[in-house]
Design an enzyme around this catalytic site. Structure first.
Site, PDB file in Angstrom:
ATOM      1  N   HIS A 197      65.403 -17.813  89.787  1.00  0.00           N
ATOM      2  CA  HIS A 197      64.589 -17.516  90.968  1.00  0.00           C
ATOM      3  C   HIS A 197      64.560 -16.029  91.319  1.00  0.00           C
ATOM      4  O   HIS A 197      63.548 -15.524  91.783  1.00  0.00           O
ATOM      5  CB  HIS A 197      65.133 -18.270  92.187  1.00  0.00           C
ATOM      6  CG  HIS A 197      64.901 -19.749  92.135  1.00  0.00           C
ATOM      7  ND1 HIS A 197      65.007 -20.561  93.243  1.00  0.00           N
ATOM      8  CD2 HIS A 197      64.586 -20.569  91.107  1.00  0.00           C
ATOM      9  CE1 HIS A 197      64.765 -21.827  92.906  1.00  0.00           C
ATOM     10  NE2 HIS A 197      64.509 -21.854  91.604  1.00  0.00           N
ATOM     11  N   ARG A 255      55.692 -17.735  93.171  1.00  0.00           N
ATOM     12  CA  ARG A 255      56.440 -17.493  94.415  1.00  0.00           C
ATOM     13  C   ARG A 255      57.692 -16.650  94.171  1.00  0.00           C
ATOM     14  O   ARG A 255      58.070 -15.832  95.006  1.00  0.00           O
ATOM     15  CB  ARG A 255      56.785 -18.814  95.113  1.00  0.00           C
ATOM     16  CG  ARG A 255      57.792 -19.686  94.399  1.00  0.00           C
ATOM     17  CD  ARG A 255      57.922 -21.026  95.129  1.00  0.00           C
ATOM     18  NE  ARG A 255      59.064 -21.806  94.683  1.00  0.00           N
ATOM     19  CZ  ARG A 255      59.121 -22.488  93.525  1.00  0.00           C
ATOM     20  NH1 ARG A 255      58.096 -22.466  92.693  1.00  0.00           N
ATOM     21  NH2 ARG A 255      60.191 -23.190  93.214  1.00  0.00           N
ATOM     22  N   CYS A 265      85.357  -7.361  89.369  1.00  0.00           N
ATOM     23  CA  CYS A 265      86.336  -6.622  90.164  1.00  0.00           C
ATOM     24  C   CYS A 265      87.255  -7.665  90.806  1.00  0.00           C
ATOM     25  O   CYS A 265      87.317  -8.807  90.330  1.00  0.00           O
ATOM     26  CB  CYS A 265      85.666  -5.673  91.171  1.00  0.00           C
ATOM     27  SG  CYS A 265      84.720  -6.452  92.486  1.00  0.00           S
ATOM     28  N   GLY A 266      87.968  -7.308  91.852  1.00  0.00           N
ATOM     29  CA  GLY A 266      88.883  -8.275  92.444  1.00  0.00           C
ATOM     30  C   GLY A 266      88.159  -9.458  93.041  1.00  0.00           C
ATOM     31  O   GLY A 266      88.486 -10.618  92.771  1.00  0.00           O
ATOM     32  N   GLY A 319      82.536  -5.799  95.790  1.00  0.00           N
ATOM     33  CA  GLY A 319      82.328  -4.349  95.718  1.00  0.00           C
ATOM     34  C   GLY A 319      81.444  -3.964  94.548  1.00  0.00           C
ATOM     35  O   GLY A 319      80.523  -3.146  94.683  1.00  0.00           O
ATOM     36  N   HIS A 346      90.271  -2.290  87.760  1.00  0.00           N
ATOM     37  CA  HIS A 346      91.616  -2.825  87.500  1.00  0.00           C
ATOM     38  C   HIS A 346      91.766  -4.251  88.038  1.00  0.00           C
ATOM     39  O   HIS A 346      92.467  -5.060  87.447  1.00  0.00           O
ATOM     40  CB  HIS A 346      92.675  -1.905  88.122  1.00  0.00           C
ATOM     41  CG  HIS A 346      92.443  -1.626  89.573  1.00  0.00           C
ATOM     42  ND1 HIS A 346      91.366  -0.878  90.024  1.00  0.00           N
ATOM     43  CD2 HIS A 346      93.114  -2.023  90.676  1.00  0.00           C
ATOM     44  CE1 HIS A 346      91.407  -0.806  91.332  1.00  0.00           C
ATOM     45  NE2 HIS A 346      92.454  -1.502  91.760  1.00  0.00           N
ATOM     46  N   GLY A 377      84.500  -9.420  93.211  1.00  0.00           N
ATOM     47  CA  GLY A 377      83.106  -9.391  92.742  1.00  0.00           C
ATOM     48  C   GLY A 377      82.193  -8.692  93.735  1.00  0.00           C
ATOM     49  O   GLY A 377      81.106  -8.248  93.388  1.00  0.00           O
TER      50      GLY A 377
HETATM   51  C1  RB5 Z   1      90.508  -3.290  94.091  1.00  0.00           C
HETATM   52  O1  RB5 Z   1      91.736  -3.375  94.726  1.00  0.00           O
HETATM   53  C2  RB5 Z   1      89.481  -4.142  94.827  1.00  0.00           C
HETATM   54  O2  RB5 Z   1      89.233  -3.602  96.068  1.00  0.00           O
HETATM   55  C3  RB5 Z   1      88.205  -4.252  94.005  1.00  0.00           C
HETATM   56  O3  RB5 Z   1      88.518  -4.767  92.753  1.00  0.00           O
HETATM   57  C4  RB5 Z   1      87.126  -5.177  94.523  1.00  0.00           C
HETATM   58  O4  RB5 Z   1      87.653  -6.428  94.817  1.00  0.00           O
HETATM   59  C5  RB5 Z   1      86.235  -4.724  95.567  1.00  0.00           C
HETATM   60  O5  RB5 Z   1      85.339  -5.496  95.979  1.00  0.00           O
END
Ligand code: RB5
Length: 150
Positions: free
Chosen positions: A98, A133, A65-66, A70, A9, A68
Site C-alpha cells: 500500500h 488509490r 537499531c534498538g 530512530g 550497535h 527500529g
Molecule cells: C541506541 O542505544 C538506541 O538508542 C538506538 O539503537 C535506537 O533504538 C534508537 O531508536
C-alpha cells in the site's frame, strides 16, 4: 533484488542473521555496517541505506537499531525513502503493497531472530499494488516531502 542492510550497535545482534536470511532467499546483500557492538550513531547508518536506494545501487533496505524507531525517523527524512517499523508480518508486507515502502526498520531489542527473519521475507516478497488509490496517497506523501502541501 539487491538489498542494503545496516545497523547501529543496538541492532548489531540481529544483523548477521538478517544478512543470511536475505541471501538464502536468493537476493544480493550490500552490508553497510556497523560491524561491532561499539556505539555508533544510527542516523549515520540510515543515511548509508538511504543513499544506496537514492543512487539506485539497491532496490530496498533493512535498518536495525534498538527499537527500529530512530533508524526509521532518520531514513524518512531522506527524499524518496519510505521506511516503516514493522514488528508484525501484516505490516511488513502491507507497508510495501500500500505505501510502497522501500525500507524495513527493525528493533533488535524488541524482537528475536526468528520473527526478524519472517518479517524480512514478508517485506522482500511484497510488491506495490500500483492501485490508483495507493499511487495517489504515496504521491501526496511525496508532496509533503517537497514541502508542497497544496
Ligand atoms: C541506541 O542505544 C538506541 O538508542 C538506538 O539503537 C535506537 O533504538 C534508537 O531508536
Amino acid at each position: 533484488m539487491n538489498v542494503a542492510v545496516a545497523c547501529d550497535h543496538g541492532g548489531f545482534p540481529l544483523k548477521e542473521i538478517i544478512v543470511e536470511t536475505i541471501r538464502r532467499a536468493g537476493h544480493d546483500v550490500t552490508d553497510l555496517g556497523t560491524d561491532s557492538s561499539d556505539p555508533v550513531d544510527y542516523p549515520d547508518y540510515a543515511v548509508k541505506v538511504g543513499r544506496a536506494i537514492q543512487n539506485g545501487e539497491v532496490d530496498r533496505g533493512i535498518l536495525i537499531c534498538g527499537s527500529g524507531v530512530g533508524a526509521a525517523i532518520a531514513a524518512n527524512k531522506m527524499r524518496g525513502i519510505r521506511a516503516g517499523v514493522c514488528h508484525d508480518t501484516y505490516s511488513a508486507h502491507q507497508s510495501v503493497e500500500h505505501d510502497d515502502a522501500n525500507v524495513l526498520a527493525l528493533g533488535a531489542r524488541i524482537i528475536g531472530p526468528e520473527l526478524a527473519s519472517e518479517l524480512v521475507l514478508a517485506f522482500l516478497k511484497a510488491r506495490f499494488t500500483g492501485e490508483e488509490r495507493h499511487v495517489r496517497r504515496v504521491s501526496k506523501v511525496a508532496d509533503l516531502e517537497r514541502g508542497d502541501q497544496g
